[in-house]
Scaffold this motif. Sequence first.
Motif, PDB file in Angstrom:
ATOM      1  N   PHE A   7     -81.238  27.155 -30.465  1.00  0.00           N
ATOM      2  CA  PHE A   7     -80.192  27.969 -31.055  1.00  0.00           C
ATOM      3  C   PHE A   7     -79.147  27.099 -31.754  1.00  0.00           C
ATOM      4  CE2 PHE A   7     -75.815  29.426 -30.044  1.00  0.00           C
ATOM      5  CZ  PHE A   7     -75.688  30.314 -31.083  1.00  0.00           C
ATOM      6  N   LEU A   8     -78.737  26.006 -31.119  1.00  0.00           N
ATOM      7  CA  LEU A   8     -77.758  25.126 -31.733  1.00  0.00           C
ATOM      8  C   LEU A   8     -78.268  24.552 -33.039  1.00  0.00           C
ATOM      9  CD1 LEU A   8     -76.337  23.203 -28.656  1.00  0.00           C
ATOM     10  CD2 LEU A   8     -75.291  25.075 -29.925  1.00  0.00           C
ATOM     11  N   ARG A   9     -79.576  24.213 -33.069  1.00  0.00           N
ATOM     12  CA  ARG A   9     -80.150  23.709 -34.314  1.00  0.00           C
ATOM     13  C   ARG A   9     -80.070  24.768 -35.400  1.00  0.00           C
ATOM     14  NH1 ARG A   9     -86.056  22.098 -33.250  1.00  0.00           N
ATOM     15  NH2 ARG A   9     -85.963  21.675 -35.475  1.00  0.00           N
ATOM     16  N   SER A  10     -80.273  26.020 -35.030  1.00  0.00           N
ATOM     17  CA  SER A  10     -80.304  27.073 -36.030  1.00  0.00           C
ATOM     18  C   SER A  10     -78.930  27.335 -36.632  1.00  0.00           C
ATOM     19  CB  SER A  10     -80.851  28.376 -35.423  1.00  0.00           C
ATOM     20  OG  SER A  10     -79.931  28.933 -34.510  1.00  0.00           O
ATOM     21  N   LEU A  11     -77.854  26.980 -35.916  1.00  0.00           N
ATOM     22  CA  LEU A  11     -76.524  27.174 -36.451  1.00  0.00           C
ATOM     23  C   LEU A  11     -76.305  26.365 -37.714  1.00  0.00           C
ATOM     24  CD1 LEU A  11     -74.231  27.161 -33.296  1.00  0.00           C
ATOM     25  CD2 LEU A  11     -74.955  29.104 -34.637  1.00  0.00           C
ATOM     26  N   PHE A  12     -76.907  25.159 -37.736  1.00  0.00           N
ATOM     27  CA  PHE A  12     -76.695  24.274 -38.873  1.00  0.00           C
ATOM     28  C   PHE A  12     -77.869  24.242 -39.844  1.00  0.00           C
ATOM     29  CE2 PHE A  12     -73.895  22.492 -35.622  1.00  0.00           C
ATOM     30  CZ  PHE A  12     -72.706  22.481 -36.328  1.00  0.00           C
ATOM     31  N   VAL A  13     -78.984  24.797 -39.450  1.00  0.00           N
ATOM     32  CA  VAL A  13     -80.183  24.601 -40.255  1.00  0.00           C
ATOM     33  C   VAL A  13     -80.227  25.480 -41.495  1.00  0.00           C
ATOM     34  CG1 VAL A  13     -81.742  26.331 -39.260  1.00  0.00           C
ATOM     35  CG2 VAL A  13     -82.626  24.108 -40.025  1.00  0.00           C
ATOM     36  N   LEU A  14     -79.367  26.499 -41.576  1.00  0.00           N
ATOM     37  CA  LEU A  14     -79.407  27.391 -42.725  1.00  0.00           C
ATOM     38  C   LEU A  14     -79.259  26.626 -44.031  1.00  0.00           C
ATOM     39  CD1 LEU A  14     -79.404  30.216 -43.983  1.00  0.00           C
ATOM     40  CD2 LEU A  14     -76.947  30.256 -43.655  1.00  0.00           C
ATOM     41  N   HIS A 201     -83.548  37.369 -43.702  1.00  0.00           N
ATOM     42  CA  HIS A 201     -84.172  38.047 -42.559  1.00  0.00           C
ATOM     43  C   HIS A 201     -85.667  38.244 -42.761  1.00  0.00           C
ATOM     44  CE1 HIS A 201     -80.426  40.093 -40.581  1.00  0.00           C
ATOM     45  NE2 HIS A 201     -80.398  38.780 -40.535  1.00  0.00           N
ATOM     46  N   SER A 202     -86.081  38.494 -44.000  1.00  0.00           N
ATOM     47  CA  SER A 202     -87.487  38.780 -44.251  1.00  0.00           C
ATOM     48  C   SER A 202     -88.390  37.610 -43.888  1.00  0.00           C
ATOM     49  CB  SER A 202     -87.687  39.166 -45.726  1.00  0.00           C
ATOM     50  OG  SER A 202     -87.414  38.066 -46.583  1.00  0.00           O
ATOM     51  N   PHE A 203     -87.827  36.406 -43.789  1.00  0.00           N
ATOM     52  CA  PHE A 203     -88.624  35.239 -43.425  1.00  0.00           C
ATOM     53  C   PHE A 203     -88.317  34.753 -42.010  1.00  0.00           C
ATOM     54  CE2 PHE A 203     -88.861  35.338 -47.973  1.00  0.00           C
ATOM     55  CZ  PHE A 203     -90.137  34.881 -48.248  1.00  0.00           C
ATOM     56  N   CYS A 204     -87.531  35.543 -41.258  1.00  0.00           N
ATOM     57  CA  CYS A 204     -87.190  35.162 -39.879  1.00  0.00           C
ATOM     58  C   CYS A 204     -87.680  36.186 -38.874  1.00  0.00           C
ATOM     59  CB  CYS A 204     -85.671  34.999 -39.740  1.00  0.00           C
ATOM     60  SG  CYS A 204     -85.014  33.522 -40.526  1.00  0.00           S
ATOM     61  N   THR A 205     -88.668  36.979 -39.276  1.00  0.00           N
ATOM     62  CA  THR A 205     -89.159  38.043 -38.405  1.00  0.00           C
ATOM     63  C   THR A 205     -89.591  37.515 -37.042  1.00  0.00           C
ATOM     64  OG1 THR A 205     -89.944  39.225 -40.360  1.00  0.00           O
ATOM     65  CG2 THR A 205     -90.791  39.949 -38.225  1.00  0.00           C
ATOM     66  N   HIS A 206     -90.229  36.364 -37.025  1.00  0.00           N
ATOM     67  CA  HIS A 206     -90.737  35.792 -35.777  1.00  0.00           C
ATOM     68  C   HIS A 206     -89.798  34.741 -35.189  1.00  0.00           C
ATOM     69  CE1 HIS A 206     -94.650  37.707 -36.444  1.00  0.00           C
ATOM     70  NE2 HIS A 206     -94.532  37.349 -37.707  1.00  0.00           N
ATOM     71  N   HIS A 207     -88.601  34.640 -35.749  1.00  0.00           N
ATOM     72  CA  HIS A 207     -87.669  33.594 -35.299  1.00  0.00           C
ATOM     73  C   HIS A 207     -86.289  34.220 -35.100  1.00  0.00           C
ATOM     74  CE1 HIS A 207     -90.848  30.874 -36.607  1.00  0.00           C
ATOM     75  NE2 HIS A 207     -90.825  31.484 -37.772  1.00  0.00           N
ATOM     76  N   ARG A 208     -86.141  35.011 -34.053  1.00  0.00           N
ATOM     77  CA  ARG A 208     -84.924  35.796 -33.870  1.00  0.00           C
ATOM     78  C   ARG A 208     -83.709  34.931 -33.575  1.00  0.00           C
ATOM     79  NH1 ARG A 208     -86.401  41.000 -30.235  1.00  0.00           N
ATOM     80  NH2 ARG A 208     -84.219  41.488 -30.726  1.00  0.00           N
ATOM     81  N   THR A 275     -95.112  31.915 -25.769  1.00  0.00           N
ATOM     82  CA  THR A 275     -94.224  31.586 -24.661  1.00  0.00           C
ATOM     83  C   THR A 275     -92.789  31.479 -25.141  1.00  0.00           C
ATOM     84  OG1 THR A 275     -94.563  29.207 -25.005  1.00  0.00           O
ATOM     85  CG2 THR A 275     -96.051  30.326 -23.505  1.00  0.00           C
ATOM     86  N   GLU A 276     -92.623  31.093 -26.421  1.00  0.00           N
ATOM     87  CA  GLU A 276     -91.285  30.979 -26.980  1.00  0.00           C
ATOM     88  C   GLU A 276     -90.641  32.350 -27.078  1.00  0.00           C
ATOM     89  OE1 GLU A 276     -90.369  27.770 -30.132  1.00  0.00           O
ATOM     90  OE2 GLU A 276     -90.481  29.638 -31.230  1.00  0.00           O
ATOM     91  N   LYS A 277     -91.453  33.383 -27.271  1.00  0.00           N
ATOM     92  CA  LYS A 277     -90.923  34.724 -27.444  1.00  0.00           C
ATOM     93  C   LYS A 277     -90.744  35.455 -26.115  1.00  0.00           C
ATOM     94  CE  LYS A 277     -94.124  36.050 -30.336  1.00  0.00           C
ATOM     95  NZ  LYS A 277     -94.865  36.898 -31.289  1.00  0.00           N
ATOM     96  N   THR A 278     -91.429  35.058 -25.088  1.00  0.00           N
ATOM     97  CA  THR A 278     -91.387  35.814 -23.845  1.00  0.00           C
ATOM     98  C   THR A 278     -90.609  35.112 -22.736  1.00  0.00           C
ATOM     99  OG1 THR A 278     -93.506  34.858 -23.172  1.00  0.00           O
ATOM    100  CG2 THR A 278     -93.571  36.944 -24.367  1.00  0.00           C
TER     101      THR A 278
END
Length: 424
Positions: A7-14, A201-208, A275-278
């Motif tokens: 999650f922390l990585r995603s804050l800056f990865v945009l 969002h259309s490219f983050c369907t599997h990466h909530r 496993t990442e999703k569950t």
Amino acid sequence: MKRFKYFLRSLFVLFLTLSQSPACANEIDSICARGTDSVRISLLTCGPGNEVYSYYGHTAIRVRGKSFYFYNRRGDFDEIRDVVINYGCFSFQQKFFILRFVFGLTDYQVGISTYDRFIAEYTLDNRWVKEQVLQLTEKEANAIYDAIQINLQKENRTYRYNYFYDNCTTRARDILIKHINGTVNYNFNVGEEKTYRDMVHSFCTHHRWSAFGNDLLLGVGADRPISATEQQFLPIPLYDDFERATITAADGSKKPLVIERNDLIIAEQPHYNDTEKTSIPSPSVLLGGLSLLLFILTCYEIKKRKLLWPIDAIVMGGTGLLGIVLLAMIFSQHPTVSCNFQILLLNPLHLVFLYPAIKQIRQKKLHFWYRIWAVMLCLFMAIGLLGIQHYAEGMLLLACPLLIRQCWILYIFSKHTKTKGKNE
């Protein structure tokens, strides 16, 4: 812990997601070229990958027919007549790289590699690559080639990256379209209005969680409707538009922009780790659980007619720390991040008033910040419910028990003040 790091990585990865890997070839200093041969130019579109920066695909330009010369390990020239031009090169070795991209001051470079090396890299990453050979006249092809050569010069290769308006995809599109003699008509399909946030969002369907990080940083500017041309900041929409595009010449004749299509790499769809999703809950589940806990604790306080000040201390500390990130975005030159109403909930001023507010609560007094806090939460809820800004997943859930709690605290102290006034 693994998901928290993610999650922390995603804050800056945009700010990096619309670019190529930092490992892209950058051998410009060791190249020269001669322009005596015919040239064939293609747009390359690469599919999404499993790394955060590759979720959105990539765009590059293939140039065939010109002799490029690369220095080999022996220091001699090797002639290469098939190269790939990439406008998405960046390096973490730049001074103050993190601070620079947070504040929108990141510089990207145009890079070049051999076609074989490019294909080998994407084959290894199991990412599909599609080629669209452009229907160009010899004059147009050479004009594009000359423009690329100018870009490759040391003094021109660096540009100020902007992830919506000026990135590796828009740069490739512009240098191709600009040098076509005629009008390029994309023949857009008329569909529903989209925003920058919708496109992401259309490219983050599997990466909530990645979508959550993006939504946390993106402000109200990301929710305005954008034109079909503006949607071309992403590789796949640009590919689709090139498929339909035609060139209208000065005499009114038309021809397709793309004359040939090739699947250079046929790869399986990216594998998403189940496993990442569950094993780790989604943002809504995690924040929903936290919201339920806050609601239960508030109900306990109401029943016992008491206030648990440590709850406020934890909430103010946590939201204040996250608010520092949103505060930094106010000073960023990146588009759509400076005005972000989520700062009403994740407010850095909580850190300023944490000590005096908690001190007065422990002394059975109400600090003025609690009234301001309640007003900010009301504004936050209204803006979200009215659709003025789309918040990160679960943020409205978190705001609900916090607003209930503030109303309870204000009610307790207002009642205490009235009672005190009657006694006097």
